[in-house]
Design a protein around this motif. Structure first.
Motif, short mmCIF file in Angstrom:
data_model
loop_
_atom_site.label_atom_id
_atom_site.label_comp_id
_atom_site.label_asym_id
_atom_site.label_seq_id
_atom_site.Cartn_x
_atom_site.Cartn_y
_atom_site.Cartn_z
N ILE A 73 0.83 -1.20 0.00
CA ILE A 73 0.00 0.00 0.00
C ILE A 73 0.87 1.26 0.00
O ILE A 73 0.55 2.24 -0.67
CB ILE A 73 -0.97 0.00 1.20
N ALA A 143 -3.74 -2.81 -6.85
CA ALA A 143 -3.04 -2.64 -5.58
C ALA A 143 -3.40 -3.76 -4.61
O ALA A 143 -2.53 -4.29 -3.90
CB ALA A 143 -3.41 -1.28 -4.96
N ALA A 147 -0.89 -6.45 -2.93
CA ALA A 147 -0.83 -6.59 -1.48
C ALA A 147 -1.05 -8.03 -1.05
O ALA A 147 -0.37 -8.55 -0.16
CB ALA A 147 -1.87 -5.68 -0.82
N THR A 194 -5.89 -2.61 1.72
CA THR A 194 -5.26 -1.86 0.64
C THR A 194 -6.29 -1.37 -0.36
O THR A 194 -6.24 -0.21 -0.81
CB THR A 194 -4.21 -2.74 -0.06
N VAL A 198 -6.65 2.67 -0.78
CA VAL A 198 -6.29 3.26 -2.07
C VAL A 198 -7.53 3.79 -2.78
O VAL A 198 -7.52 4.87 -3.37
CB VAL A 198 -5.55 2.23 -2.95
#
Length: 235
Positions: A73, A143, A147, A194, A198
Motif C-alpha cells: 500500500i 493494488a 498486497a 489496501t 487506495v
C-alpha cells in the motif's frame, strides 16, 4: 511478521542488516524522484497509517493473528522507494520504543516487512497495470492483488532465511506449510485494507496516488460546450 531477537544466528542477522542498510541508502536517493511539493506531505500520513494499522491485529486461525504489513500500500500511494522508507521508519520506531521486533533482527524485519512486500506488491501492481484497462477504477484492484501476493511471498523469504540461519532445529517443510497457510489468510486482510484505502484516496484526490500517475496521464481532456440560451427582446 515481526521477527524477535534470537530467531536467526549472528551471520544471518548481520547479512540482513547490511542488505537493509544498503536498501535504505538507495531508497533515500531514489525517493527524490518520486516526490514533489504536492505529494511529499502524504509520506508522513502513509507512515502514520501503516504504524497505526500494524498495531491492530485480527484473528486468523488456531489462536494466531495477523496485521497489515504495509509495503504494497505504501508503494502504490507514494512510490516503491519511498514506501520502503515509510515502512522501514515504522519498524525502527516499533523496535526502539515498543519492543515490537528485536533490535538485532531489525535488518531482517526491514528485508521481510518493508523490502519484500514493497518489491512484490509494486511489481504485481505494475504488471497488472500493463495488461488491464488503463482506468482509475483498476488501480485499487491492482493494488489489492499486489498486497495479497506480497504477504505469502514475504513469508517464504522468512522460511528461506530460516533455512540458512535459523537457531532452532525444526522441519523447514513444516515451517513453510505453516507460514504459507497463515499468511495467505493474512494476505486476504492486507488486500482488503489496501483496496479500501487506495480506493478512498483515489476517489478524493487521485493526483496524490503515485500508482495512478500513468493512468491519469493517459486521460484525454474533454471540454463540453454548454449551449447558451438566447432570449428575444420585444421591439
Amino acid at each position: 511478521m515481526h521477527v524477535p531477537d534470537g530467531f536467526f544466528d549472528a551471520p544471518t542477522s548481520v547479512a540482513t542488516g547490511v542488505v537493509a542498510a544498503a536498501v535504505i541508502g538507495v531508497s533515500l536517493r531514489k525517493a527524490r524522484g518520486e516526490l514533489d511539493d504536492r505529494t511529499a506531505p502524504l509520506v508522513g500520513l502513509v507512515a502514520a497509517f501503516v504504524f497505526a494499522a500494524q498495531m491492530l491485529n485480527f484473528p486468523v486461525v488456531s489462536g494466531t493473528s495477523g496485521h497489515l504489513m504495509g509495503g504494497a500500500i505504501a508503494a502504490v500511494l507514494v512510490g516503491p522507494w519511498t514506501g520502503v522508507l515509510c515502512v522501514g521508519t515504522v519498524l525502527l520506531v516499533q523496535a526502539l520504543l515498543f519492543a515490537d521486533g528485536g533490535i538485532t533482527a531489525l535488518g531482517t524485519n526491514v528485508v521481510l516487512v518493508a523490502l519484500a512486500t514493497a518489491v512484490v506488491g509494486w511489481g504485481v501492481f505494475r504488471a497488472l497495470q500493463m495488461v488491464l484497462p488503463k482506468k482509475t477504477a483498476m488501480v485499487p484492484i491492482c493494488a489489492a492483488a499486489g498486497a495479497f501476493l506480497s504477504v505469502p511471498v514475504a513469508s517464504m523469504v522468512f522460511v528461506g532465511l530460516y533455512a540458512v540461519g535459523g537457531t532452532a532445529d525444526i522441519s523447514i517443510a513444516a515451517l513453510a506449510t505453516a507460514m504459507l497457510g497463515v499468511h495467505v489468510l493474512i494476505g486476504i486482510g492486507e488486500a482488503a485494507i489496501t483496496f479500501l484505502a487506495v480506493g478512498s484516496i483515489l476517489a478524493v484526490r487521485p493526483d496524490l496516488v503515485y500508482g495512478a500517475r500513468r493512468v491519469l496521464e493517459k486521460r484525454e481532456l474533454v471540454i463540453r460546450s454548454t449551449p447558451t440560451s438566447s432570449t428575444e427582446v420585444p421591439a
